[in-house]
Design a protein around this motif. Structure first.
Motif, PDB file in Angstrom:
ATOM      1  N   THR A 352       0.836  -1.211   0.000  1.00 12.01           N
ATOM      2  CA  THR A 352       0.000   0.000   0.000  1.00 12.01           C
ATOM      3  C   THR A 352       0.869   1.259   0.000  1.00 12.01           C
ATOM      4  OG1 THR A 352      -1.716  -1.183   1.238  1.00 12.01           O
ATOM      5  CG2 THR A 352      -1.832   1.220   1.243  1.00 12.01           C
ATOM      6  N   PHE A 353       1.911   1.251   0.823  1.00 10.63           N
ATOM      7  CA  PHE A 353       2.841   2.374   0.879  1.00 10.63           C
ATOM      8  C   PHE A 353       3.487   2.606  -0.482  1.00 10.63           C
ATOM      9  CE2 PHE A 353       7.349   3.523   1.212  1.00 10.63           C
ATOM     10  CZ  PHE A 353       7.248   4.798   1.762  1.00 10.63           C
ATOM     11  N   ARG A 354       3.877   1.506  -1.154  1.00  7.57           N
ATOM     12  CA  ARG A 354       4.529   1.635  -2.464  1.00  7.57           C
ATOM     13  C   ARG A 354       3.562   2.221  -3.498  1.00  7.57           C
ATOM     14  NH1 ARG A 354       7.050   3.009  -5.878  1.00  7.57           N
ATOM     15  NH2 ARG A 354       8.834   2.088  -6.982  1.00  7.57           N
ATOM     16  N   ASP A 355       2.293   1.792  -3.424  1.00  3.63           N
ATOM     17  CA  ASP A 355       1.279   2.340  -4.342  1.00  3.63           C
ATOM     18  C   ASP A 355       1.070   3.836  -4.081  1.00  3.63           C
ATOM     19  OD1 ASP A 355       0.950  -0.141  -5.448  1.00  3.63           O
ATOM     20  OD2 ASP A 355      -0.852  -0.641  -4.304  1.00  3.63           O
ATOM     21  N   TRP A 356       1.033   4.207  -2.793  1.00  2.00           N
ATOM     22  CA  TRP A 356       0.866   5.620  -2.433  1.00  2.00           C
ATOM     23  C   TRP A 356       2.014   6.458  -2.998  1.00  2.00           C
ATOM     24  CZ3 TRP A 356       4.396   8.270   0.668  1.00  2.00           C
ATOM     25  CH2 TRP A 356       4.041   9.591   0.993  1.00  2.00           C
ATOM     26  N   ALA A 357       3.236   5.978  -2.836  1.00  2.00           N
ATOM     27  CA  ALA A 357       4.403   6.717  -3.306  1.00  2.00           C
ATOM     28  C   ALA A 357       4.373   6.901  -4.824  1.00  2.00           C
ATOM     29  CB  ALA A 357       5.687   5.992  -2.900  1.00  2.00           C
TER      30      ALA A 357
END
Length: 407
Positions: A352-357
């Motif tokens: 999820t963090f990677r998608d947000w970034a």
């Protein structure tokens, strides 16, 4: 020198002329030729033209023919030197033929005693400190115990062949490809240990390239990759707001996990000694990292506030200590999410963090990958990379924390 026999009695012939290396090279007639220099040393030429050295001697009254190796691999000078040393030992009462036979028997007994299971346990013990953790070490051995030992565990390492390795791997290769691939690597390591330790003489049948890749499909072509269930980025603020209202150390650990994009084991094993509260940095030692490399995590103001409110258990080094001061169990964080009725797992927050970034910010993929402590796949780039982009990651983690708390 060759023996003459008259009426059952051995008689020494005249001493043979000492042949030169050039003369030896020119010999071509099949049979046995005395080469001189050492009594009894002969060159044997087979009908096919192959040449080998033979020492003919009497040992305790018995005629012996002792092979000294092939020509030209063994030179004339080397053959004479070896023959002289053998004759000295024979004069001292040694029977080289009997000695060699006994040595082969001992070697065979040594090989027969080293089963695959025994070799695997010795290899595992010798490599124990290289594994990431005690849990990882146990997993390595349990894989061999579950799948390899029942089939080839009692076989000697010398006798393990390609068909035996395939017999272990094939039933798993399609159904449990990742497990089978790891098992193959561990079997290869065990058999490599056996080879360098003198228990195995042939090639390694568990090697992949130029070996198993000819009989098994490539793992990447058949592996059904199952990704960790992740919460959609747009749902994170609402989830994080609800999580903040929940009580308990596991809930606080999960908050910390979300805000730092760290792995569950790294969070649950976090020590107060690893947190530099003045510099606002959490340093995870290499021994607790998946890639085996130290990782620094910049701590956002939200994380610093979370840490300041945590109780400290006397006698416990863990930041998120369990009820008795030990480390939280690996299911504790997942249990929080189940109770919140969220269809995702803690590890999924890294995705999820990677998608947000990638979708919500202008931060480069390189900075995001560094935040996740992913290894640089490009070996050339990795060789030149010295820094860890800490300050760029600090801005990123501050923005991520703000996003999480934006509900």
């Amino acid at each position: 020198m060759c023996w003459w026999v008259f009426w059952g009695v051995f008689i020494l012939p005249p001493r043979a002329r000492e042949l030169t290396a050039i003369e030896i090279k020119r010999l071509a007639i099949a049979g046995l030729t005395a080469v001189g220099g050492v009594p009894g040393l002969c060159l044997q030429i087979s009908p096919s033209g192959a040449k080998s050295w033979i020492l003919r001697v009497l040992v305790r009254g018995r005629r012996r023919e002792i092979g000294l190796g092939g020509y030209p691999d063994v030179s004339l000078a080397a053959a004479r030197e070896h023959a002289r040393s053998l004759r000295i030992r024979i004069r001292d009462g040694v029977d080289p033929v009997k000695e060699r036979r006994e040595e082969r028997t001992r070697d065979r007994a040594k090989l027969d005693a080293m089963t695959f299971e025994k070799a695997a346990r010795i290899w595992h013990a010798s490599k124990r400190h290289e594994f990431r953790s005690e849990k990882h070490a146990a997993q390595v051995l349990s894989t061999l115990e579950a799948y390899a030992f029942p089939t080839i565990g009692s076989m000697t390492v010398e006798d393990v062949e390609l068909k035996n390795v395939v017999g272990v791997l094939q039933p798993l290769w399609l159904a449990k490809t990742e497990t089978a691939s790891r098992l193959r690597g561990r079997m290869e390591s065990v058999l490599t240990w056996a080879s360098v330790s003198g228990f195995r003489s042939s090639h390694n049948p568990a090697r992949w390239k130029g070996n198993l890749d000819a009989v098994l499909p490539k793992p990447g072509r058949v592996m059904n990759v199952k990704h960790h269930s992740a919460l959609p980025v747009e749902e994170v603020p609402t989830f994080f707001s609800a999580l903040h209202l929940r009580q308990g150390m596991a809930a606080r650990a999960l908050e910390f996990l979300v805000l730092t994009a760290a792995r569950s084991g790294e969070v649950r094993g976090a020590r107060w000694s690893e947190a530099d509260l003045e510099q606002k940095i959490w340093t995870i030692p290499a021994s607790r990292m998946k890639a085996g490399k130290e990782h620094r995590v910049p701590l956002a103001p939200t994380v610093m506030s979370l840490l300041s409110e945590l109780p400290r258990f006397q006698g416990s080094e863990f930041i998120f200590a369990a009820a008795r001061g030990g480390m939280l169990s690996d299911m504790s964080l997942s249990a929080v999410m189940r109770r919140m009725d969220v269809a995702a797992v803690p590890h999924g927050f890294r995705s999820t963090f990677r998608d947000w970034a990638a979708e919500y910010t202008d931060y480069s993929g390189e900075v995001a990958e560094m935040a996740l402590a992913h290894s640089i796949s490009n070996k050339v780039e990795a060789a030149y990379r010295r820094g860890d982009l800490l300050e760029k990651r600090r801005h990123m983690m501050n923005d991520w924390a703000s996003f999480c708390g934006s509900a």
